[in-house]
Design a protein around this motif. Structure first.
Motif, PDB file in Angstrom:
ATOM      1  N   TYR A  13       0.873  -1.174   0.000  1.00  0.00           N
ATOM      2  CA  TYR A  13       0.000   0.000   0.000  1.00  0.00           C
ATOM      3  C   TYR A  13       0.908   1.221   0.000  1.00  0.00           C
ATOM      4  CZ  TYR A  13      -3.799   3.122   1.434  1.00  0.00           C
ATOM      5  OH  TYR A  13      -4.725   4.139   1.505  1.00  0.00           O
ATOM      6  N   VAL A  30      -7.786  -2.558   2.397  1.00  0.00           N
ATOM      7  CA  VAL A  30      -7.631  -3.499   1.275  1.00  0.00           C
ATOM      8  C   VAL A  30      -8.866  -3.467   0.386  1.00  0.00           C
ATOM      9  CG1 VAL A  30      -7.457  -5.940   0.672  1.00  0.00           C
ATOM     10  CG2 VAL A  30      -6.013  -5.004   2.485  1.00  0.00           C
ATOM     11  N   MET A  34      -7.749  -0.303  -1.973  1.00  0.00           N
ATOM     12  CA  MET A  34      -6.954  -1.079  -2.909  1.00  0.00           C
ATOM     13  C   MET A  34      -7.832  -1.849  -3.906  1.00  0.00           C
ATOM     14  SD  MET A  34      -4.121  -2.442  -0.161  1.00  0.00           S
ATOM     15  CE  MET A  34      -2.875  -3.028  -1.292  1.00  0.00           C
ATOM     16  N   LYS A  36      -9.284  -4.752  -3.482  1.00  0.00           N
ATOM     17  CA  LYS A  36      -8.953  -6.185  -3.450  1.00  0.00           C
ATOM     18  C   LYS A  36      -9.802  -6.888  -2.398  1.00  0.00           C
ATOM     19  CE  LYS A  36      -5.396  -5.544  -6.218  1.00  0.00           C
ATOM     20  NZ  LYS A  36      -5.366  -6.005  -7.561  1.00  0.00           N
ATOM     21  N   ASP A  42      -3.605 -13.094  -1.033  1.00  0.00           N
ATOM     22  CA  ASP A  42      -2.482 -12.177  -1.196  1.00  0.00           C
ATOM     23  C   ASP A  42      -2.076 -11.615   0.158  1.00  0.00           C
ATOM     24  OD1 ASP A  42      -2.715 -12.542  -3.947  1.00  0.00           O
ATOM     25  OD2 ASP A  42      -4.002 -10.786  -4.195  1.00  0.00           O
ATOM     26  N   TYR A  44      -0.807  -8.201   2.130  1.00  0.00           N
ATOM     27  CA  TYR A  44      -0.879  -6.746   1.970  1.00  0.00           C
ATOM     28  C   TYR A  44       0.066  -6.087   2.969  1.00  0.00           C
ATOM     29  CZ  TYR A  44      -4.900  -8.215  -0.646  1.00  0.00           C
ATOM     30  OH  TYR A  44      -5.701  -8.849  -1.564  1.00  0.00           O
ATOM     31  N   SER A  89      -1.986   0.183  -5.174  1.00  0.00           N
ATOM     32  CA  SER A  89      -1.078  -0.813  -4.608  1.00  0.00           C
ATOM     33  C   SER A  89       0.051  -1.054  -5.597  1.00  0.00           C
ATOM     34  CB  SER A  89      -1.808  -2.121  -4.305  1.00  0.00           C
ATOM     35  OG  SER A  89      -2.278  -2.717  -5.492  1.00  0.00           O
TER      36      SER A  89
END
Length: 119
Positions: A13, A30, A34, A36, A42, A44, A89
């Motif tokens: 980030y 997230v 982001m 996501k 994943d 982060y 990201s």
């Protein structure tokens, strides 16, 4: 637990993060910033403004895990991020993460040519 390895995708980030944030607040970043899903597997990576604290949020078997590192001295050396890049990201490699944690500057390391399998 402790499932981070070179087959995990790592997403940094690119903005300073308050290190008081925990599971739900980081998951919100997230999801909302982001774009996501934290449960995709994943990892982060979040860094504080002073570059002295790092948290890695990762969904593992059974739930979410936070890896937390606070430096006693020095700062994390992050990969160069273009300030004009609007991306929410930045993907980094396992080897880059290891260099950041070990105190090596990714921009100053000379990488030798190696064959890599297609992903």
């Amino acid at each position: 637990m402790f499932c981070l390895n070179d087959s995990t995708r790592f997403l940094l980030y690119p903005y300073p993060t308050d290190m008081r944030k925990s599971f739900y607040s980081l998951s919100g970043i997230v999801t909302n910033h982001m774009g996501k899903n934290v449960q995709d597997g994943d990892a982060y990576i979040f860094i504080n403004k002073n570059l002295t604290g790092m948290k890695i949020l990762h969904a593992e078997y059974g739930g979410l895990v936070i890896y937390n590192m606070k430096l006693e001295r020095g700062v994390f050396k992050l990969p160069e991020i273009d300030s004009d890049d609007p991306a929410s990201s930045r993907g980094i490699d396992w080897s880059d993460l290891i260099m950041i944690v070990k105190g090596l500057s990714p921009s100053e390391v000379k990488r030798c040519s190696r064959w890599e399998p297609k992903k």
